[in-house]
Enzyme design. Structure first.
Site, PDB file in Angstrom:
ATOM      1  N   GLY A   8      84.550  -5.843  15.798  1.00  0.00           N
ATOM      2  CA  GLY A   8      83.772  -6.481  16.864  1.00  0.00           C
ATOM      3  C   GLY A   8      83.665  -5.529  18.046  1.00  0.00           C
ATOM      4  N   GLY A  11      80.930  -5.604  21.092  1.00  0.00           N
ATOM      5  CA  GLY A  11      80.876  -6.704  22.054  1.00  0.00           C
ATOM      6  C   GLY A  11      81.369  -6.303  23.435  1.00  0.00           C
ATOM      7  N   GLN A  12      81.439  -7.311  24.317  1.00  0.00           N
ATOM      8  CA  GLN A  12      81.787  -7.047  25.722  1.00  0.00           C
ATOM      9  C   GLN A  12      83.185  -6.435  25.847  1.00  0.00           C
ATOM     10  OE1 GLN A  12      82.603 -10.435  28.144  1.00  0.00           O
ATOM     11  NE2 GLN A  12      82.108  -9.418  30.063  1.00  0.00           N
ATOM     12  N   ASP A  34      81.764  -2.832  13.674  1.00  0.00           N
ATOM     13  CA  ASP A  34      81.028  -4.037  14.079  1.00  0.00           C
ATOM     14  C   ASP A  34      80.047  -4.379  12.963  1.00  0.00           C
ATOM     15  OD1 ASP A  34      80.656  -5.503  17.009  1.00  0.00           O
ATOM     16  OD2 ASP A  34      78.900  -5.724  15.709  1.00  0.00           O
ATOM     17  N   ASN A  52      81.596  -6.104   8.220  1.00  0.00           N
ATOM     18  CA  ASN A  52      81.491  -7.548   8.431  1.00  0.00           C
ATOM     19  C   ASN A  52      82.873  -8.141   8.178  1.00  0.00           C
ATOM     20  OD1 ASN A  52      81.062 -10.281   8.327  1.00  0.00           O
ATOM     21  ND2 ASN A  52      79.298 -10.180   6.940  1.00  0.00           N
ATOM     22  N   ILE A  53      83.462  -8.769   9.189  1.00  0.00           N
ATOM     23  CA  ILE A  53      84.827  -9.298   9.060  1.00  0.00           C
ATOM     24  C   ILE A  53      84.930 -10.344   7.944  1.00  0.00           C
ATOM     25  CG2 ILE A  53      84.451 -10.946  10.952  1.00  0.00           C
ATOM     26  CD1 ILE A  53      87.812  -9.371   9.903  1.00  0.00           C
ATOM     27  N   TYR A 142      84.687 -23.911  19.640  1.00  0.00           N
ATOM     28  CA  TYR A 142      85.324 -22.620  19.940  1.00  0.00           C
ATOM     29  C   TYR A 142      86.799 -22.836  20.317  1.00  0.00           C
ATOM     30  CZ  TYR A 142      86.127 -18.348  22.796  1.00  0.00           C
ATOM     31  OH  TYR A 142      86.608 -17.191  23.357  1.00  0.00           O
TER      32      TYR A 142
HETATM   33  C1  AKB Z   1      83.504 -18.207  26.963  1.00  0.00           C
HETATM   34  O1  AKB Z   1      83.023 -18.540  28.059  1.00  0.00           O
HETATM   35  O2  AKB Z   1      83.265 -18.784  25.904  1.00  0.00           O
HETATM   36  C2  AKB Z   1      84.489 -17.072  26.955  1.00  0.00           C
HETATM   37  C3  AKB Z   1      85.898 -17.552  27.060  1.00  0.00           C
HETATM   38  C4  AKB Z   1      86.414 -18.128  28.322  1.00  0.00           C
HETATM   39  O3  AKB Z   1      86.619 -17.465  26.114  1.00  0.00           O
HETATM   40  N1  AKB Z   1      84.201 -16.144  27.998  1.00  0.00           N
END
Ligand code: AKB
Length: 316
Positions: A8, A11-12, A34, A52-53, A142
């Site tokens: 990854g 990414g940021q 990535d 690809n993970i 998430y």
């Molecule tokens: C998000 O906003 O989903 C992330 C986090 C806080 O994990 N930046």
């Protein structure tokens, strides 16, 4: 010899972590990977491989073939994007973790870093100075995947002796590459709009405080945690990390010190509900005690650097 694989990397966090690890351990010790076929511009001088993970065989082949010792697994769907595709978010965030934990369990990886998030907390969690151990009833897919992942990390450490380490990142603020799909992304977007248009419409309400951190602090924390002696790591779920807590209104006021005519208005969307379910500030005493964590950036220092460094060409 240490051989580090970052998954990854485009990414940021990944982009900056690759560069920091190369600086510390040498380019020959770092592989950036990535799912993107094309190597990101910022990593053009890095050892980049497409990976690809979710490709279990491909991951195993790369880890074994390159004698990888340390893995930083950053590939994930963040809070806002995950709400739009819950099934894929669960698959990516969980199966990706298992692919790495199982390789570590079988002795092919020595150390794993896996990021968790303040998203593991929910509306029933104490909001101010949220403790390391507390009520955790996340309401986003998430957050649920991160909470489950934390428990799996602790399980693999306890039962299989896997050296897996983790941080509950707050919102991360940086200028090298853009965040994607998070609720805290407003605190990065605002700088691009401030520089290009001197105004911003914020998707989070003006008085909603969230914990944030400048990327340089987050990268230093990540490497310090990974390099700390194993016996100092007392938390095998994930460490709370505080950083800077502020509201959009407070961030706008700090920008106005440099750009007095900067204008902000507010149009909260579905991300407001997510933000409201998260803590306002985090108690990170445990990280300070165990591996001597201390941040360097406060709100004003972060704003000053961001306004100087952000390049609107990256976004517009
Ligand atoms: C998000 O906003 O989903 C992330 C986090 C806080 O994990 N930046």
């Amino acid at each position: 010899m240490k051989k580090i694989l970052i998954i990854g990397a485009a990414g940021q966090i990944g982009t900056e972590l690759v560069l920091a690890l190369e600086k510390k351990f040498g380019k020959e010790s770092v592989i950036a990977s990535d799912v993107k076929e094309e190597c990101p511009k910022a990593l053009q001088n890095s050892n980049y491989k497409q990976l690809n993970i979710l490709d279990k065989e491909g991951v195993s082949k790369l880890v074994k073939g390159e004698n990888v010792t340390d893995v930083y697994l950053l590939a994930a769907l963040l809070s806002a994007t995950a709400e739009k595709n819950p099934a894929f978010a669960w698959e990516l965030n969980m199966d990706g973790l298992f692919n790495i934990l199982n390789l570590a369990k079988d002795g092919f990886i020595k150390k794993v870093f896996w990021p968790s998030s303040i998203a593991v907390f929910g509306p029933t969690t104490p909001k101010v100075n949220t403790p390391q151990r507390t009520i955790m009833e996340p309401t986003t897919i998430y957050g649920i995947s991160k909470q489950a992942g934390e428990q799996w990390c602790a399980y693999y450490n306890r039962v299989h002796g896997v050296d897996v380490r983790s941080i509950r990142y707050p919102g991360l603020i940086s200028y090298t590459s853009l965040p994607g799909g998070g609720t805290t992304d407003y605190a990065v977007d605002i700088f691009y709009h401030a520089k290009e248009y001197n105004k911003y419409t914020c998707f989070i309400d003006e008085n909603t405080a969230l914990p944030m951190m400048y990327m340089e602090d987050a990268i230093r924390a990540t490497i310090e945690l990974m390099e700390a002696p194993e016996e100092q790591i007392k938390i095998r779920t994930s460490y709370n990390l505080g950083g800077i807590s502020f509201t959009p209104k407070q961030l706008a006021a700090a920008i106005k010190i440099h750009q007095p005519n900067f204008g902000i208005d507010y149009a909260p969307d579905y991300r407001q509900t997510i933000a409201e379910s998260w803590p306002e500030s985090i108690d990170d005493q445990q990280a300070r005690k165990d591996w001597k964590w201390k941040e360097c950036y406060d709100l004003n220092k972060m704003v000053e650097v961001m306004l100087k460094k952000v390049d609107p060409k990256l976004l517009f």
